[in-house]
Design a protein around this motif. Structure first.
Motif, PDB file in Angstrom:
ATOM      1  N   PHE A  46       0.947  -1.252   0.124  1.00  0.00           N
ATOM      2  CA  PHE A  46       0.259   0.149  -0.071  1.00  0.00           C
ATOM      3  C   PHE A  46       0.858   1.341   0.234  1.00  0.00           C
ATOM      4  CE2 PHE A  46      -2.099   3.067   2.727  1.00  0.00           C
ATOM      5  CZ  PHE A  46      -3.346   3.662   1.771  1.00  0.00           C
ATOM      6  N   LYS A  47       1.838   1.262   0.884  1.00  0.00           N
ATOM      7  CA  LYS A  47       2.792   2.548   1.136  1.00  0.00           C
ATOM      8  C   LYS A  47       3.473   2.668  -0.506  1.00  0.00           C
ATOM      9  CE  LYS A  47       3.500   4.782   4.044  1.00  0.00           C
ATOM     10  NZ  LYS A  47       3.938   4.782   5.238  1.00  0.00           N
ATOM     11  N   TYR A  69      -0.990  -1.547  -5.433  1.00  0.00           N
ATOM     12  CA  TYR A  69      -2.494  -1.655  -4.912  1.00  0.00           C
ATOM     13  C   TYR A  69      -3.194  -2.976  -4.891  1.00  0.00           C
ATOM     14  CZ  TYR A  69      -2.310   3.661  -4.234  1.00  0.00           C
ATOM     15  OH  TYR A  69      -2.026   4.942  -3.768  1.00  0.00           O
ATOM     16  N   SER A  70      -3.117  -3.358  -5.882  1.00  0.00           N
ATOM     17  CA  SER A  70      -3.760  -4.708  -6.321  1.00  0.00           C
ATOM     18  C   SER A  70      -3.030  -5.915  -5.606  1.00  0.00           C
ATOM     19  CB  SER A  70      -3.684  -5.248  -7.986  1.00  0.00           C
ATOM     20  OG  SER A  70      -4.496  -4.204  -8.610  1.00  0.00           O
ATOM     21  N   SER A  77      -4.554  -6.123   3.027  1.00  0.00           N
ATOM     22  CA  SER A  77      -4.625  -4.497   2.974  1.00  0.00           C
ATOM     23  C   SER A  77      -6.043  -3.823   2.477  1.00  0.00           C
ATOM     24  CB  SER A  77      -3.274  -3.940   2.399  1.00  0.00           C
ATOM     25  OG  SER A  77      -3.398  -2.608   2.296  1.00  0.00           O
ATOM     26  N   PRO A  78      -7.071  -3.688   3.296  1.00  0.00           N
ATOM     27  CA  PRO A  78      -8.254  -3.211   2.561  1.00  0.00           C
ATOM     28  C   PRO A  78      -7.754  -1.547   2.025  1.00  0.00           C
ATOM     29  CG  PRO A  78      -8.295  -3.123   5.161  1.00  0.00           C
ATOM     30  CD  PRO A  78      -7.176  -4.055   4.589  1.00  0.00           C
ATOM     31  N   GLU A  79      -6.863  -1.019   2.856  1.00  0.00           N
ATOM     32  CA  GLU A  79      -6.942   0.390   2.179  1.00  0.00           C
ATOM     33  C   GLU A  79      -6.552   0.304   0.661  1.00  0.00           C
ATOM     34  OE1 GLU A  79      -6.767   0.207   6.688  1.00  0.00           O
ATOM     35  OE2 GLU A  79      -5.305  -0.943   5.006  1.00  0.00           O
ATOM     36  N   SER A  80      -5.562  -0.678   0.481  1.00  0.00           N
ATOM     37  CA  SER A  80      -5.193  -0.963  -0.909  1.00  0.00           C
ATOM     38  C   SER A  80      -6.276  -1.266  -1.817  1.00  0.00           C
ATOM     39  CB  SER A  80      -4.139  -2.148  -1.078  1.00  0.00           C
ATOM     40  OG  SER A  80      -2.821  -1.922  -0.285  1.00  0.00           O
ATOM     41  N   CYS A  81      -7.104  -1.989  -1.428  1.00  0.00           N
ATOM     42  CA  CYS A  81      -8.309  -2.335  -2.147  1.00  0.00           C
ATOM     43  C   CYS A  81      -9.240  -1.053  -2.408  1.00  0.00           C
ATOM     44  CB  CYS A  81      -9.220  -3.195  -1.364  1.00  0.00           C
ATOM     45  SG  CYS A  81      -8.577  -4.751  -0.908  1.00  0.00           S
TER      46      CYS A  81
END
Length: 206
Positions: A46-47, A69-70, A77-81
């Motif tokens: 994500f970062k 992100y994928s 990582s729900p933030e990535s989703c």
């Protein structure tokens, strides 16, 4: 705790240290990328996705950002989703660069983020069903379901939408008492946000 879990958490913390304390974004980006590539550590994916999106510590590259992100979304990582979903569905006019849109696939990412208890993912998924989008027809029943999940996860905008749905009977049976309940919750959250800002201002002034 597994050895790999310890290693990847340690790598991520090193990246955070380089970012927050040393302000060495170039080295931090390398650490996040390595930790994602080698350990598939979702938070690091994500970062690095963020760094690639913004051009922070590395050259900006939207395709690379979406790729990481994928990967992050596939690795807890729900933030990535959320961010992958937004890249595929956002219609903001102020976007710096045009990027391909795919509302069906974007909704899949947002749904996965929502299932991972990311309230913002639930909220944006509900918004797509409220208005409809290419290949995604308007569906107030689904919009209600996502709004309800988002409100349960304390998304203030979703609570306000939920109140309106109950008041009008959109996607759910009309219920004025529940409409008031969710309106009150949204207003209470709004007051908490205001108090939080005041507290920050007070602390900064001390």
């Amino acid at each position: 705790m597994a050895k790999n879990a310890i290693n990847c958490e340690g790598c991520h913390r090193l990246g955070d240290f380089l970012e927050a304390v040393k302000k060495d974004f170039h080295k931090a980006s390398k650490i996040y990328k390595f930790n994602c590539d080698d350990y598939k550590y979702g938070k690091s994916c994500f970062k690095y996705g963020n760094y690639s999106f913004l051009g922070k510590g590395c050259k900006a590259d939207l395709d690379r950002a979406f790729e990481y992100y994928s990967i992050g979304c596939e690795n807890a990582s729900p933030e990535s989703c959320l961010h992958a979903g937004l890249m595929l569905t956002s219609t903001k006019k102020e976007e710096k660069k045009p990027w391909k849109k795919d509302y069906v696939k974007g909704l899949e990412f947002l749904d996965k983020g929502c299932q991972g208890k990311n309230g913002t993912s639930c909220y944006f998924a509900s918004g797509i069903f409220i208005t409809g989008a290419p290949d995604v027809p308007k569906n107030m029943e689904k919009a209600f379901e996502y709004s309800q999940k988002a409100c349960e996860l304390d998304n203030i905008h979703a609570c306000a939408n939920l109140s309106q749905m109950y008041r009008k009977g959109d996607g759910v049976k009309k219920d004025t008492s529940l409409a008031q309940k969710y309106k009150d919750k949204a207003l209470e959250m709004q007051e908490q946000i205001k108090k939080g800002f005041r507290q920050i201002e007070f602390e900064q002034g001390t």
